[in-house]
Design a protein around this motif. Structure first.
Motif, PDB file in Angstrom:
ATOM      1  N   ILE A 134      43.514  44.621  58.309  1.00 18.40           N
ATOM      2  CA  ILE A 134      44.046  44.789  56.957  1.00 18.40           C
ATOM      3  C   ILE A 134      42.935  44.837  55.926  1.00 18.40           C
ATOM      4  O   ILE A 134      41.897  44.174  56.072  1.00 18.40           O
ATOM      5  N   ASP A 135      43.138  45.631  54.895  1.00 18.47           N
ATOM      6  CA  ASP A 135      42.201  45.740  53.781  1.00 18.47           C
ATOM      7  C   ASP A 135      42.623  44.755  52.691  1.00 18.47           C
ATOM      8  O   ASP A 135      43.603  44.970  51.985  1.00 18.47           O
ATOM      9  N   PHE A 136      41.880  43.666  52.540  1.00 17.66           N
ATOM     10  CA  PHE A 136      42.228  42.646  51.556  1.00 17.66           C
ATOM     11  C   PHE A 136      41.863  43.062  50.128  1.00 17.66           C
ATOM     12  O   PHE A 136      42.345  42.453  49.175  1.00 17.66           O
ATOM     13  N   GLU A 137      41.019  44.073  49.982  1.00 21.16           N
ATOM     14  CA  GLU A 137      40.699  44.552  48.632  1.00 21.16           C
ATOM     15  C   GLU A 137      41.938  45.134  47.959  1.00 21.16           C
ATOM     16  O   GLU A 137      42.156  44.953  46.763  1.00 21.16           O
ATOM     17  N   GLY A 138      42.771  45.831  48.746  1.00 19.37           N
ATOM     18  CA  GLY A 138      44.019  46.351  48.212  1.00 19.37           C
ATOM     19  C   GLY A 138      44.974  45.240  47.824  1.00 19.37           C
ATOM     20  O   GLY A 138      45.718  45.354  46.844  1.00 19.37           O
ATOM     21  N   VAL A 139      44.956  44.137  48.580  1.00 18.34           N
ATOM     22  CA  VAL A 139      45.795  42.989  48.255  1.00 18.34           C
ATOM     23  C   VAL A 139      45.353  42.369  46.937  1.00 18.34           C
ATOM     24  O   VAL A 139      46.182  42.014  46.084  1.00 18.34           O
ATOM     25  N   LEU A 140      44.043  42.250  46.731  1.00 22.32           N
ATOM     26  CA  LEU A 140      43.513  41.676  45.495  1.00 22.32           C
ATOM     27  C   LEU A 140      43.885  42.546  44.291  1.00 22.32           C
ATOM     28  O   LEU A 140      44.289  42.033  43.237  1.00 22.32           O
ATOM     29  N   ALA A 141      43.766  43.862  44.444  1.00 23.78           N
ATOM     30  CA  ALA A 141      44.126  44.772  43.353  1.00 23.78           C
ATOM     31  C   ALA A 141      45.600  44.634  42.997  1.00 23.78           C
ATOM     32  O   ALA A 141      45.980  44.613  41.822  1.00 23.78           O
ATOM     33  N   SER A 142      46.461  44.521  44.016  1.00 20.05           N
ATOM     34  CA  SER A 142      47.898  44.352  43.782  1.00 20.05           C
ATOM     35  C   SER A 142      48.184  43.014  43.114  1.00 20.05           C
ATOM     36  O   SER A 142      49.038  42.926  42.220  1.00 20.05           O
ATOM     37  N   HIS A 143      47.462  41.973  43.528  1.00 18.18           N
ATOM     38  CA  HIS A 143      47.646  40.639  42.949  1.00 18.18           C
ATOM     39  C   HIS A 143      47.308  40.644  41.466  1.00 18.18           C
ATOM     40  O   HIS A 143      48.058  40.108  40.634  1.00 18.18           O
TER      41      HIS A 143
END
Length: 366
Positions: free
Chosen positions: A127-136
């Motif tokens: 999983i790409d956690f950078e995308g999760v951070l951007a969504s957060h």
């Protein structure tokens, strides 16, 4: 982001596979350990400081992770930190993860990172956690929990989650609850570091010491907890049946490709071994065979770890044979999981079932 891999009270129903090792270091996929997937996803997402909070049976964990060099976490600007319990008192060691976070609070306070990603080790995904951070950041949520729409967990156990039309979490329930939902929590929580430290202090002051059960689930109505839906492959590996079923899923080329290469590669401890050697008369079909293996017999629908020797006339079907296993001449192994250094002597027959594979303990001679 600051990465945290939380091994405190991790759900474990792996029987003999975790008799001498923690769940995070259970071998998986011919050369990997369960923790490699979460750790590699963090590194591929640019997370350069990771704390692994250990609780029990962590000798193999320390041996596997070492200095973190195999994940490029051994430089001056990065770091891998293994956090064992700070006390030998059994009652203290058994306390929840918030208590252990509090005992190692210097790890958090000395960090300059704004956000903390708290994960478990038994979620097999890439999983790409950078995308999760951007969504957060875009959602303005207090906490973002990563979830997956998954009706078939292959025997794995996971928390159920319910959300509203805007993706806000309205209810969470442990795996033994009766909630009707195909949305499962991947046990990955992103929040500001200050919020995590506040949850640690306030929960412990109230006599509560579990992050999810006490600090998060009891505050679903008070905090804005947002769901981030992951759409890649997910394997929940915390029971013996889920370990076997998810291992067999790796024999599907589409699963192998999506899990190990997209969006980034999965790293593990490097061991220099010669290529696998196939003797005259050897037969293999739909199997994963690691380097260092010697195949003289037949291997079908199976996963062989490094250094396995299948001798002449032996047949291995639908099985997992871990490192340095030996299958003797004219022996048959079907629907079995053989731990490291297991020897099956000549002309033996081992049969399990798909729902209940035969298990052999480490270093056992059969």
């Amino acid at each position: 982001m600051l990465g945290v891999i939380n091994l405190i009270h991790e759900s474990d129903e792996m029987e003999s596979l975790t008799a001498s090792r923690c769940l995070a270091t259970v071998p998986f996929g011919a050369r990997f350990r369960l923790i490699d997937f979460t750790l590699s996803s963090m590194v591929n997402s640019g997370i350069n400081k990771v704390g692994v909070f250990a609780q029990t049976k962590y000798r193999s964990l320390m041996d596997h992770l070492g200095s973190g060099k195999h994940w490029d976490l051994h430089h001056r600007q990065s770091g891998l930190f293994i956090m064992p319990p700070v006390t030998d008192d059994v009652n203290e060691v058994r306390r929840g993860d918030l208590y252990h976070f509090y005992q190692h609070r210097d790890f958090f306070t000395r960090s300059t990172h704004d956000f903390v990603l708290v994960t478990r080790s038994h979620m097999i995904c890439n999983i790409d956690f950078e995308g999760v951070l951007a969504s957060h950041k875009a959602s303005g949520a207090d906490i973002t929990v990563i979830c997956k729409e998954e009706s078939a967990l292959f025997g794995g156990r996971a928390r159920k989650v319910q959300i509203d039309e805007k993706g806000r979490v309205t209810a969470m329930q442990d795996h033994f609850g009766r909630m009707e939902s195909d949305l499962v929590s991947m046990e990955m929580y992103l929040m500001r570091k200050e919020l995590l430290l506040e949850l640690v202090d306030t929960s412990l002051a109230q006599g509560q010491d579990h992050l999810v059960r006490h600090a998060i689930m009891s505050r679903v109505d008070k905090m804005r907890i947002q769901c981030y839906k992951y759409d890649g492959y997910l394997g929940v590996v915390n029971t013996l049946n889920s370990y076997y079923q998810n291992s067999m899923q790796l024999l599907r080329p589409d699963v192998w490709k999506s899990l190990f290469f997209e969006p980034g590669p999965i790293f593990t401890k490097v061991k220099d071994e010669p290529p696998a050697r196939y003797a005259e008369g050897a037969k293999t079909s739909n199997s994963i065979i690691a380097n260092g293996c010697i195949i003289e017999g037949t291997v079908i629908n199976s996963i062989l770890f490094r250094g396995v020797h299948v001798r002449k006339g032996a047949v291995v079907r639908n099985s997992i044979v871990m490192q340095n296993g030996i299958i003797g001449e004219n022996s048959t192994v079907n629907h079995a999981i053989l731990d490291k250094d297991v020897t099956v002597e000549r002309s033996r027959e081992l049969y399990g079932a798909e729902a209940s594979p035969f298990i052999a303990l480490k270093r056992k001679v059969i």
